[in-house]
Design a protein around this motif. Structure first.
Motif, PDB file in Angstrom:
ATOM      1  N   TYR A 123       6.919  -1.553 -49.882  1.00 45.16           N
ATOM      2  CA  TYR A 123       8.118  -2.191 -50.430  1.00 45.16           C
ATOM      3  C   TYR A 123       9.068  -2.692 -49.350  1.00 45.16           C
ATOM      4  O   TYR A 123      10.187  -3.118 -49.665  1.00 45.16           O
ATOM      5  CB  TYR A 123       8.825  -1.210 -51.366  1.00 45.16           C
ATOM      6  CG  TYR A 123       7.895  -0.635 -52.408  1.00 45.16           C
ATOM      7  CD1 TYR A 123       7.280  -1.442 -53.353  1.00 45.16           C
ATOM      8  CD2 TYR A 123       7.591   0.729 -52.410  1.00 45.16           C
ATOM      9  CE1 TYR A 123       6.403  -0.923 -54.285  1.00 45.16           C
ATOM     10  CE2 TYR A 123       6.712   1.262 -53.347  1.00 45.16           C
ATOM     11  CZ  TYR A 123       6.119   0.434 -54.273  1.00 45.16           C
ATOM     12  OH  TYR A 123       5.244   0.957 -55.191  1.00 45.16           O
ATOM     13  N   GLY A 124       8.637  -2.660 -48.103  1.00 38.51           N
ATOM     14  CA  GLY A 124       9.428  -3.233 -47.022  1.00 38.51           C
ATOM     15  C   GLY A 124      10.814  -2.640 -46.913  1.00 38.51           C
ATOM     16  O   GLY A 124      10.998  -1.421 -46.951  1.00 38.51           O
ATOM     17  N   THR A 125      11.800  -3.529 -46.816  1.00 42.39           N
ATOM     18  CA  THR A 125      13.186  -3.089 -46.645  1.00 42.39           C
ATOM     19  C   THR A 125      13.876  -2.770 -47.967  1.00 42.39           C
ATOM     20  O   THR A 125      15.071  -2.488 -47.987  1.00 42.39           O
ATOM     21  CB  THR A 125      13.994  -4.172 -45.914  1.00 42.39           C
ATOM     22  OG1 THR A 125      13.932  -5.402 -46.664  1.00 42.39           O
ATOM     23  CG2 THR A 125      13.439  -4.418 -44.524  1.00 42.39           C
ATOM     24  N   ALA A 126      13.140  -2.793 -49.076  1.00 43.14           N
ATOM     25  CA  ALA A 126      13.751  -2.527 -50.385  1.00 43.14           C
ATOM     26  C   ALA A 126      13.870  -1.040 -50.692  1.00 43.14           C
ATOM     27  O   ALA A 126      14.297  -0.684 -51.781  1.00 43.14           O
ATOM     28  CB  ALA A 126      12.951  -3.214 -51.490  1.00 43.14           C
ATOM     29  N   VAL A 127      13.465  -0.177 -49.781  1.00 45.54           N
ATOM     30  CA  VAL A 127      13.636   1.268 -49.984  1.00 45.54           C
ATOM     31  C   VAL A 127      14.555   1.824 -48.912  1.00 45.54           C
ATOM     32  O   VAL A 127      14.637   1.296 -47.794  1.00 45.54           O
ATOM     33  CB  VAL A 127      12.285   2.023 -49.966  1.00 45.54           C
ATOM     34  CG1 VAL A 127      11.436   1.608 -51.156  1.00 45.54           C
ATOM     35  CG2 VAL A 127      11.532   1.799 -48.672  1.00 45.54           C
ATOM     36  N   ARG A 128      15.263   2.892 -49.272  1.00 43.79           N
ATOM     37  CA  ARG A 128      16.162   3.535 -48.317  1.00 43.79           C
ATOM     38  C   ARG A 128      15.388   4.322 -47.259  1.00 43.79           C
ATOM     39  O   ARG A 128      15.860   4.488 -46.143  1.00 43.79           O
ATOM     40  CB  ARG A 128      17.120   4.477 -49.056  1.00 43.79           C
ATOM     41  CG  ARG A 128      17.999   3.809 -50.102  1.00 43.79           C
ATOM     42  CD  ARG A 128      19.012   2.864 -49.446  1.00 43.79           C
ATOM     43  NE  ARG A 128      19.945   2.338 -50.435  1.00 43.79           N
ATOM     44  CZ  ARG A 128      19.778   1.202 -51.087  1.00 43.79           C
ATOM     45  NH1 ARG A 128      18.702   0.453 -50.838  1.00 43.79           N
ATOM     46  NH2 ARG A 128      20.663   0.780 -51.968  1.00 43.79           N
ATOM     47  N   TRP A 129      14.203   4.804 -47.635  1.00 41.01           N
ATOM     48  CA  TRP A 129      13.411   5.602 -46.706  1.00 41.01           C
ATOM     49  C   TRP A 129      11.968   5.608 -47.183  1.00 41.01           C
ATOM     50  O   TRP A 129      11.696   5.585 -48.390  1.00 41.01           O
ATOM     51  CB  TRP A 129      13.956   7.035 -46.643  1.00 41.01           C
ATOM     52  CG  TRP A 129      13.240   7.941 -45.688  1.00 41.01           C
ATOM     53  CD1 TRP A 129      13.019   7.733 -44.365  1.00 41.01           C
ATOM     54  CD2 TRP A 129      12.655   9.214 -46.003  1.00 41.01           C
ATOM     55  NE1 TRP A 129      12.335   8.798 -43.822  1.00 41.01           N
ATOM     56  CE2 TRP A 129      12.101   9.726 -44.800  1.00 41.01           C
ATOM     57  CE3 TRP A 129      12.546   9.974 -47.164  1.00 41.01           C
ATOM     58  CZ2 TRP A 129      11.445  10.949 -44.737  1.00 41.01           C
ATOM     59  CZ3 TRP A 129      11.912  11.204 -47.104  1.00 41.01           C
ATOM     60  CH2 TRP A 129      11.361  11.674 -45.902  1.00 41.01           C
TER      61      TRP A 129
END
Length: 551
Positions: A123-129
């Motif tokens: 999910y690339g940069t769409a997750v916090r971690w």
């Protein structure tokens, strides 16, 4: 006990200790250990959906309304990819989700093995971690790792300043089902007194103190927090409040319901330039409002997380985690000028809508008016939320939500179901026909699944009504095929296919009776796109004429 069962058992237990109450599962083989662990834990309310996209938006709705993380489980392969739209919405809206994607072990990757894709940072940069958990092994130290990992994932998803999705990718080797042996090389229990890691809440941020002024404005958009506190402060300071329906601040004497039309008049906007604007959340519905914000001398954005903040107009002069709006001396001339124009516009709009028959903005206005206190109204992200913004009168006792983070039309039926399941009271949704058809699978519920008390009100104009209000409508030759996208679907047949109760309204006075009932049900109202575009123009002209008469 086999390692796959041990890992899944420990993760689910630690998530529950942290506060997890709901798990959404899309069935599959590689996720078997997680599915069985969630099913066996009586502390969890389990929701099963056959479609991963519907499952993910259901989890989104649950988490958004409950304001706490919800776990989402799927098998390997494209199943995980189908979570992506909901992950993006959760990322943009700040909704806490725990994404537990099962995966094949490393030795099966890049070999052509079935249902094996690259899920690392899917999910690339769409997750916090993100964490690649690693294949579980039967050796000491694993339990401490798993529990601390689960607790960190839960707390990182929760925030507190920037809640959002967290992704754990879990590679399982066979066997995937319990083998009857309950022994393990160390205790699986961990600290029985609570979560492995206890999060400490940071002290509240120091508030930015504003100079006293009567010529201020409070703007409230989607995702705003501490709304009541700021509305009360604005009231004491004599400020008008310009709130989107889903901002949660359209109530009381200071709420300007017709702000979209007020600020659409250049002379009104010029005469009502404030000394300071304070913005909560993400305003995005009204172009006149956004254009007006560009000219504010002082525009303060309140953002819990100072690493990023909403400022679509690039007009913010200060960003703060909290603001103190002081009581200011002086007359109410500023507020009265806003109120006088807002009242005139509101009367003019209501006169137009009362004579329009069953129109889309009238349906939005009347629905918001008649729902009982304590209700939830979930709105579609295209025309329904804009109709509410332009036609809804101020009122208390109604919670309005919408997927306005990425503002897509996908998954809205499932999101509304999730929100309804997390809401303590009756729930309703106002959707367009394309939004409804885009998530038909959201209506598919197994006989053992928790069922929401949710009435889906579907406005059917046989296509994409919002495009009739945009410049594309002037392209007469290609418009109907590539923008209007008429579908000709009989929504009664869609309802019948899933056994969902259905009713149809053709007149405004039929709506109250149609809304009655319990459980999942559908109410269809048919409209026409071209007359709807004309009606919106008539509303605008009537409101602008009324405003100019009192200026």
């Amino acid at each position: 006990m086999n390692p796959a069962t041990a890992l899944a058992t420990v993760l689910v237990d630690e998530f529950v200790r942290c506060g997890l109450t709901d798990v959404v599962l899309a069935p599959g083989s590689r996720s078997t250990p997680l599915a069985l662990a969630a099913h066996a834990d009586s502390r969890i309310r389990l929701h099963v959906r056959i479609d991963e996209r519907s499952a993910s938006f259901l989890a989104l709705g649950l988490a958004r309304r409950a304001e706490r993380p919800v776990a989402l489980i799927c098998t390997s392969g494209t199943a995980a990819a189908n979570f992506h739209p909901a992950v993006i919405e959760a990322h943009e809206s700040g909704v806490p989700l725990l994404l537990l994607t099962a995966d094949r072990p490393p030795e099966l990757r890049d070999t052509g093995a079935s249902q094996t894709v690259d899920q690392i940072k899917l999910y690339g940069t769409a997750v916090r971690w993100f964490s690649e958990v690693g294949v579980p092994e039967d050796r000491p130290g694993q339990v401490a790792y798993w529990r601390s990992l689960a607790c960190r994932a839960y707390q990182r998803s929760l925030g507190p300043s920037d809640p959002g999705p967290v992704h754990l990718n879990l590679a399982f080797r066979e066997p995937l089902i319990p083998d009857g042996d309950t022994s393990w090389c160390e205790s699986l229990e961990g600290d029985a007194n609570g979560p492995w890691v206890r999060a400490r809440v940071a002290p509240p941020a120091v508030a930015l103190h504003l100079p006293p002024t009567r010529r201020g404005v409070l703007v409230v958009g989607d995702g705003a927090s501490n709304v009541r506190r700021y509305v009360a402060a604005a009231g004491m300071a004599g400020w008008p409040v310009l709130s989107e329906p889903n901002g949660g601040a359209r109530y009381g004497d200071h709420a300007m319901a017709a702000y979209h039309f007020l600020l659409g008049i250049p002379e009104f906007a010029d005469r009502h330039r404030p000394e300071v604007v304070v913005t909560l959340g993400r305003p995005s519905l009204s172009r006149p409002l956004l254009n007006w914000l560009k000219h504010a001398d002082e525009h303060i954005v309140v953002a819990p997380d100072l690493t990023h903040w909403p400022d679509p107009t690039r007009s913010a002069t200060q960003v703060a985690q909290a603001v103190e709006i002081p009581v200011a001396a002086g007359t109410d001339t500023w507020l009265h000028s806003w109120r006088r124009a807002d009242t005139a516009a509101r009367i003019a709009i209501d006169e137009v809508l009362d004579g329009s028959g069953l129109s889309e903005p009238r349906l939005a206005r009347d629905l918001a008016d008649m729902l009982p206190n304590g209700s939830l109204l979930f709105s579609g992200s295209s025309m329904p939320i804009r109709d509410l913004d332009q036609a809804m009168r101020p009122r208390r006792g109604l919670r309005i939500l919408a997927n306005r983070g990425a503002a897509g039309i996908d998954g809205v039926v499932s999101t509304a179901m999730g929100a309804a399941l997390a809401h303590n009271g009756p729930a309703y949704a106002l959707l367009g026909d394309l939004t409804f058809l885009h998530d038909q699978n959201g209506l598919i519920l197994g006989p053992r699944e928790p069922r929401p008390d949710l009435c889906l009100v579907v406005v059917n104009n046989d296509g994409g009504g919002i495009f009739s209000l945009l410049p594309q409508a002037a392209l007469r030759d290609p418009f109907e095929r590539v923008f209007g996208t008429a579908h000709g679907v009989d929504l009664a047949h869609v309802a019948a296919a899933t056994g969902t109760p259905y009713s149809f309204v053709s007149e405004p006075d039929q709506l109250p009776k149609a809304l009655r009932g319990e459980g999942l049900r559908i109410v269809e109202a048919r409209t026409d796109r071209e007359p709807n575009a004309v009606l919106h123009a008539v509303m605008r002209d009537a409101a602008h004429t009324a405003i100019r008469e009192v200026m």
